[in-house]
Enzyme design. Sequence first.
Site, PDB file in Angstrom:
ATOM      1  N   ARG A  27      15.421  64.200  68.404  1.00  0.00           N
ATOM      2  CA  ARG A  27      16.985  64.017  68.102  1.00  0.00           C
ATOM      3  C   ARG A  27      17.312  65.307  67.716  1.00  0.00           C
ATOM      4  O   ARG A  27      18.422  65.660  68.263  1.00  0.00           O
ATOM      5  CB  ARG A  27      17.036  63.157  66.753  1.00  0.00           C
ATOM      6  CG  ARG A  27      16.970  61.515  66.730  1.00  0.00           C
ATOM      7  CD  ARG A  27      16.773  60.843  65.631  1.00  0.00           C
ATOM      8  NE  ARG A  27      16.809  59.332  65.674  1.00  0.00           N
ATOM      9  CZ  ARG A  27      15.874  58.671  66.272  1.00  0.00           C
ATOM     10  NH1 ARG A  27      14.933  59.046  67.034  1.00  0.00           N
ATOM     11  NH2 ARG A  27      16.153  57.304  66.431  1.00  0.00           N
ATOM     12  N   SER A 144      17.583  48.121  71.503  1.00  0.00           N
ATOM     13  CA  SER A 144      16.808  49.224  70.992  1.00  0.00           C
ATOM     14  C   SER A 144      17.843  50.146  70.186  1.00  0.00           C
ATOM     15  O   SER A 144      19.022  50.761  70.850  1.00  0.00           O
ATOM     16  CB  SER A 144      16.352  49.938  72.092  1.00  0.00           C
ATOM     17  OG  SER A 144      15.741  51.087  71.707  1.00  0.00           O
ATOM     18  N   SER A 145      17.331  50.647  69.075  1.00  0.00           N
ATOM     19  CA  SER A 145      18.141  51.604  68.299  1.00  0.00           C
ATOM     20  C   SER A 145      18.490  52.891  68.829  1.00  0.00           C
ATOM     21  O   SER A 145      19.398  53.723  68.614  1.00  0.00           O
ATOM     22  CB  SER A 145      17.479  51.758  66.892  1.00  0.00           C
ATOM     23  OG  SER A 145      16.203  52.313  67.012  1.00  0.00           O
ATOM     24  N   SER A 172      16.145  47.776  63.775  1.00  0.00           N
ATOM     25  CA  SER A 172      15.745  48.857  63.511  1.00  0.00           C
ATOM     26  C   SER A 172      16.632  49.750  62.664  1.00  0.00           C
ATOM     27  O   SER A 172      17.229  50.988  63.089  1.00  0.00           O
ATOM     28  CB  SER A 172      15.379  49.612  64.793  1.00  0.00           C
ATOM     29  OG  SER A 172      14.181  49.045  65.433  1.00  0.00           O
ATOM     30  N   ASP A 291       7.377  49.540  65.880  1.00  0.00           N
ATOM     31  CA  ASP A 291       6.445  50.455  66.355  1.00  0.00           C
ATOM     32  C   ASP A 291       4.985  50.318  65.727  1.00  0.00           C
ATOM     33  O   ASP A 291       4.032  50.641  66.368  1.00  0.00           O
ATOM     34  CB  ASP A 291       6.809  51.859  66.550  1.00  0.00           C
ATOM     35  CG  ASP A 291       7.758  52.060  67.748  1.00  0.00           C
ATOM     36  OD1 ASP A 291       7.910  51.154  68.628  1.00  0.00           O
ATOM     37  OD2 ASP A 291       8.509  53.158  67.700  1.00  0.00           O
ATOM     38  N   LYS A 318       9.036  48.203  75.864  1.00  0.00           N
ATOM     39  CA  LYS A 318       8.546  49.581  75.656  1.00  0.00           C
ATOM     40  C   LYS A 318       7.632  50.109  77.020  1.00  0.00           C
ATOM     41  O   LYS A 318       7.885  49.710  77.894  1.00  0.00           O
ATOM     42  CB  LYS A 318       7.525  49.392  74.428  1.00  0.00           C
ATOM     43  CG  LYS A 318       8.249  48.950  73.139  1.00  0.00           C
ATOM     44  CD  LYS A 318       9.152  50.244  72.427  1.00  0.00           C
ATOM     45  CE  LYS A 318       9.704  49.856  71.369  1.00  0.00           C
ATOM     46  NZ  LYS A 318      10.306  51.018  70.481  1.00  0.00           N
ATOM     47  N   ARG A 365       0.223  53.832  72.411  1.00  0.00           N
ATOM     48  CA  ARG A 365       0.049  53.070  71.029  1.00  0.00           C
ATOM     49  C   ARG A 365      -1.191  52.088  71.186  1.00  0.00           C
ATOM     50  O   ARG A 365      -1.741  51.870  70.289  1.00  0.00           O
ATOM     51  CB  ARG A 365       1.319  52.521  70.244  1.00  0.00           C
ATOM     52  CG  ARG A 365       2.252  53.428  70.071  1.00  0.00           C
ATOM     53  CD  ARG A 365       3.422  52.942  69.104  1.00  0.00           C
ATOM     54  NE  ARG A 365       4.133  54.010  68.938  1.00  0.00           N
ATOM     55  CZ  ARG A 365       4.200  55.022  68.355  1.00  0.00           C
ATOM     56  NH1 ARG A 365       3.206  55.481  67.576  1.00  0.00           N
ATOM     57  NH2 ARG A 365       5.463  55.755  68.279  1.00  0.00           N
TER      58      ARG A 365
END
EC number: 2.5.1.19
Length: 421
Positions: A27, A144-145, A172, A291, A318, A365
């Site tokens: 971000r 999705s955010s 989210s 997540d 994802k 992950r």
Amino acid sequence: MNLFLQASSLQLPASISITGSKSETNRLLLLQALFPNITLANTSNSDDSEVMQKALKGNESLVDIHHAGTAMRFLTAYFAVNEGREVILTGSQRMTERPIKVLVEALQQLGAQISYENQEGYPPIRIKGQKITANKVSIPANVSSQYISALLLVAPKLKNGIELNLVGEITSIPYIKMTLALLHEIGVVTHFEGNTITVKPLTTSLKPQTITVESDWSSASYFFSIVALSQEASITLSSYNKSSLQGDSALVEIYAKMGVETRFEENKMTLVKLPNFKLETLNLDLNHTPDIAQTIVVTCLGLGIGCHLTGLHTLKIKETDRLEALRIELTKLGANITVTNESLTLVASNQINPNVTIATYNDHRMAMAFAPLALKVPINIENAEVVSKSYPDFWEDLKGLGFSCAPFGDASGQISEINYI
């Protein structure tokens, strides 16, 4: 590279330094590209952040972000408002299977020029940067955010900012609030009430400022799991704050239910295993923190307790379909597990099959979530280098804790020769 993992005990107490949050870093990298007076410290060393930074600094007409889903969403918005520049934005084979249509249509509502190179609704996409003057846009709230954050991040650079209407139940929220908090930190005026978010344009010159990125809570989750699965443990992680922008800081409360106490001091937190802790079946709504679902369910398997996790619908889009991947790999280990499109249920059992080889599906992950099980049974991890997407130092940090991490066929336990890049 495939790794064989086992760990009979931990080298304690231990201290580990984890680099900045990937979510915050990406971000802030976009905001830095829009407002160059921003300087960043403790940024993530993940593949995703390096790809993001390269794309923002480059001038190529073809931008390949590989497996970096965050970069795909954020860069779609960035290039759409980058007046006069035309790019084709693409990624890996899996990335071309991950939907982008909701974000593209939202940007088109604002006047952006975006078209699909192959299949409608999916990358690669062709983006012709435009001057955007419209400011009212609607988007489904349960997507999705990252779609939402992408719009919010470019808003202060637009002539009239953005008034964003979220339709339906919001997914989210912590990630949306993280985006708004970072905008506020650089001086952008925002307002979030009900299902409407307003971001005002930044009309004054931004004063030079340095922003330090907090370490990544998602990366910390694997050490919460390690402590939970240990007989005794004390692991200190830095740099973390008790009050965090990251939604995954919910780990503190969640793992308290699995016998892990978190103690904060200055910019560090110490995870301590509580002795004689009574474990119970976990029932969690992870709508705001999907997540960490993989880490939690694997921890429950290792502890011999059941769990019912809901709010997981975004996991299907994802790096892989994470719900189906978890079902397949946990079943190999002997688990009784069922999944739906938005939930997962694990039945309590004390049986774990040893020497199982876990497929990672090019998903960082999956590799890291299953690794702590080596405290219970020897385990094999395929394609172990995939961790570089978010946590390149993961295997070295596990080795420092006392884990044996050996390439298949190598009994030495040394991992220094593996190329993780």
